[in-house]
Design an enzyme around this catalytic site. Structure first.
Site, PDB file in Angstrom:
ATOM      1  CD  GLU A 151      10.003  12.252  11.896  1.00 55.83           C
ATOM      2  OE1 GLU A 151       8.923  11.662  12.087  1.00 55.83           O
ATOM      3  OE2 GLU A 151      10.991  11.723  11.360  1.00 55.83           O
ATOM      4  CE  LYS A 190      -1.994   2.839   2.848  1.00 54.29           C
ATOM      5  NZ  LYS A 190      -1.895   4.068   2.024  1.00 54.29           N
TER       6      LYS A 190
HETATM    7  P1  ADP Z   1       3.008  10.617   7.555  1.00 53.12           P
HETATM    8  O1  ADP Z   1       2.550  11.127   8.891  1.00 53.12           O
HETATM    9  O2  ADP Z   1       4.420  10.852   7.282  1.00 53.12           O
HETATM   10  O3  ADP Z   1       2.067  10.930   6.435  1.00 53.12           O
HETATM   11  P2  ADP Z   1       1.914   8.110   8.143  1.00 53.12           P
HETATM   12  O4  ADP Z   1       2.530   7.292   9.200  1.00 53.12           O
HETATM   13  O5  ADP Z   1       0.630   8.807   8.424  1.00 53.12           O
HETATM   14  O6  ADP Z   1       3.019   9.076   7.677  1.00 53.12           O
HETATM   15  O7  ADP Z   1       1.694   7.264   6.824  1.00 53.12           O
HETATM   16  C1  ADP Z   1       2.550   6.276   6.364  1.00 53.12           C
HETATM   17  C2  ADP Z   1       1.725   5.219   5.699  1.00 53.12           C
HETATM   18  O8  ADP Z   1       0.859   4.652   6.668  1.00 53.12           O
HETATM   19  C3  ADP Z   1       0.818   5.708   4.583  1.00 53.12           C
HETATM   20  O9  ADP Z   1       0.785   4.728   3.558  1.00 53.12           O
HETATM   21  C4  ADP Z   1      -0.523   5.833   5.247  1.00 53.12           C
HETATM   22  O10 ADP Z   1      -1.622   5.716   4.373  1.00 53.12           O
HETATM   23  C5  ADP Z   1      -0.484   4.656   6.201  1.00 53.12           C
HETATM   24  N1  ADP Z   1      -1.393   4.752   7.349  1.00 53.12           N
HETATM   25  C6  ADP Z   1      -1.846   5.863   7.973  1.00 53.12           C
HETATM   26  N2  ADP Z   1      -2.694   5.540   8.970  1.00 53.12           N
HETATM   27  C7  ADP Z   1      -2.779   4.197   9.003  1.00 53.12           C
HETATM   28  C8  ADP Z   1      -3.478   3.240   9.815  1.00 53.12           C
HETATM   29  N3  ADP Z   1      -4.270   3.632  10.804  1.00 53.12           N
HETATM   30  N4  ADP Z   1      -3.313   1.931   9.546  1.00 53.12           N
HETATM   31  C9  ADP Z   1      -2.491   1.524   8.560  1.00 53.12           C
HETATM   32  N5  ADP Z   1      -1.816   2.362   7.764  1.00 53.12           N
HETATM   33  C10 ADP Z   1      -1.944   3.681   7.973  1.00 53.12           C
END
Ligand code: ADP
Length: 502
Positions: free
Chosen positions: A406, A200
């Site tokens: 961060e 994903k």
């Molecule tokens: P950032 O804050 O740098 O955008 P995230 O940790 O939010 O990074 O996102 C990294 C990845 O995790 C993305 O592919 C995002 O869609 C996914 N993601 C965000 N929330 C969730 C969740 N609750 N469960 C699984 N994947 C998630």
């Protein structure tokens, strides 16, 4: 319909040289499930934006739980029924080499796609992201035929040996800062070990992974071995994290989401590896080669517009050289070429999204309120697009929020320190532990400090070197598990002990 979409694509992709990129952008962006490109079951799509001009670049299928279920079925079928996990390792290696070759053949195109979707400078996308992506596939192609078990010194009445076998169906969730490279860091070792994958990509930057999916098909990867589900975190991402039929999840992203992934994994006790945030110290002693430390420290924090989990955002400079160093950092930053990321002269493009733009600017305000001294930058660098000037805060105290949280943008905090002990104490005074660096000509001190720093990677007299040969990952809340090198092979295999009665 196509005629209505095309002008928007032309606008979003303004400046593109590569016809193949326009052709790719014009195609519908669907999910890759069981070797077929399919729309989301809900029929929903979402927009991906070019951060350099804020235009909609493409509409992308919004995968959800029902699509993840289908992808898991396809990946499970490929794992249990196709020859992939049982393929002759030389044949599997050939497939991975072929993907590496195709990435190289399409390097300019992939670099432009990455730049349009993410905003990173195209020369860097080409030299680092795309080159690194091909190298990673090539490196793991070599591993296919080198995954060994052991024979053990058993009682003579027995023969005991171990088999190193694939884990099974792997869910891989990646961030937007290095979309293609992160996809390859995850996919290549998983495939080398004979696993099947559901990837994903981040919702901000789904495009290069989709193009990679096409190239993997062109290389002849069997159906269902690599599935790609575009979509959001809650929905596509969370369905992967909690899916009872997924055996392993590998995640790179924020520490906050890492926690959610770990919680969601408990249902079927899936294996988890997490590569999370950082607030890495870059420690510069007065005896360092400052001529090299200044530009390297700057690239350590401004490379990829500061959107690097291992960015050296806390620049510790020993008292005595502190003022001079800050002065040079300020001059260097003010002289950096920020602009259109498709222009080869550009060193820094925009941040990835409006959300990130607002977040970074908010941290600039927090820094000012906390009493840090803004020596350069802090403001938007253009009227259009998410451009922010390289920003330096001096006189930062390590307890300030701008030194502890961060930011994920082009913001550096310069902090003075007294001596070796003080540098290590302050450097380690963070919840993170992804990376660190030390600059000194004193070889004993360099190695002593490298040992004392609580970080998964330490650089001495350089910053940011990364190679698929060497493990990458975090101490403390920067995560667990190590990717790259032989360590990814360990992440994507499990061991079976076999006893034979003689
Ligand atoms: P950032 O804050 O740098 O955008 P995230 O940790 O939010 O990074 O996102 C990294 C990845 O995790 C993305 O592919 C995002 O869609 C996914 N993601 C965000 N929330 C969730 C969740 N609750 N469960 C699984 N994947 C998630």
């Amino acid at each position: 319909m196509a005629a209505a979409v095309a002008p928007a694509v032309e606008r979003a992709a303004a400046g593109i040289k590569n016809q193949a990129v326009l052709d790719f952008l014009r195609k519908p962006k669907m999910l890759l499930i069981g070797g077929k490109w399919t729309p989301a079951k809900s029929g929903k799509t979402f927009e991906t934006i070019n951060p350099a001009n804020e235009e909609v670049l493409a509409l992308v299928a919004e995968g959800g739980k029902a699509d993840v279920d289908e992808a898991v079925k396809a990946a499970r079928k490929a794992f249990e029924e196709s020859r992939w996990p049982r393929l002759n390792p030389h044949q599997r290696a050939r497939m991975l080499y072929k993907i590496a070759e195709l990435i190289e053949q399409h390097a300019d195109e992939l670099a432009e796609i990455e730049t349009l979707d993410n905003g990173k400078a195209v020369t860097q996308a080409r030299a680092i992201d795309v080159a690194g992506a091909a190298e990673t596939f090539r490196y793991y192609a070599g591993w296919c035929s080198k995954i060994y078990g052991e024979t053990n010194p058993s009682d003579p009445s027995m023969f005991n040996y171990t088999l190193r076998e694939p884990v099974g169906v792997c869910g891989q969730i990646i961030p937007w800062n290095f979309p293609l490279l992160m996809a390859c860091w995850k996919i290549a070792p998983a495939l080398a070990c004979g696993n099947t994958v559901i990837l994903k990509p981040a919702e901000q930057t789904p495009l290069s992974a989709l193009r990679l999916g096409e190239l993997a098909q062109e290389a002849g990867l069997p159906d269902g071995v690599l599935n790609i589900i575009t979509g959001f975190g809650p929905g596509a991402g969370s369905s992967i994290a909690e899916h009872p039929e997924i055996d392993k999840v590998a995640f790179t992203g924020s520490t906050e989401v890492g926690r959610l992934i770990l919680q969601a994994s408990t249902g079927n006790l899936k294996r988890v590896s997490l590569e999370l945030g950082g607030k890495s110290p870059n420690i510069i002693f007065t005896d360092a080669d400052l001529g090299s430390a200044v530009p390297t420290a700057m690239m350590g924090v401004f490379y990829n517009t500061g959107q690097v989990c291992a960015a050296g955002t806390r620049i510790f400079v020993q008292q005595g050289k502190y003022d001079e160093f800050v002065d040079q950092l300020t001059k260097f930053s003010a002289g950096m070429t920020v602009g259109n990321p498709l222009d080869p002269a550009t060193k820094m493009g925009p941040v990835v999204s409006k959300e990130q733009f607002d977040r970074v600017r908010n941290y600039v305000e927090i820094g000012k309120r906390e009493g840090a001294k803004l020596t350069t930058g802090g403001e938007a660098a253009a009227d259009r697009g998410y451009f922010i000037k390289p920003t330096i805060f001096a006189d930062v105290n390590n307890n300030m929020r701008i030194a502890q949280e961060e930011i994920f943008g082009p913001v550096a905090a310069a902090i003075p320190f007294k001596d070796e002990n003080d540098a290590v104490l302050q450097g380690n005074d963070t919840t993170y532990g992804l990376a660190a660096a030390v600059w000194t000509r004193d070889i004993a001190r360099a190695h002593k400090v490298a040992r004392a720093l609580k970080a998964g990677t330490v650089w001495i007299n350089t910053y940011g070197a990364i190679d698929p040969i060497s493990p990458f990952g975090g101490y403390k809340q920067s995560g667990f598990g190590r990717e790259l090198g032989k360590h990814s092979i360990e992440l994507y295999t499990q061991i079976k002990s076999v006893y034979v009665k003689l």
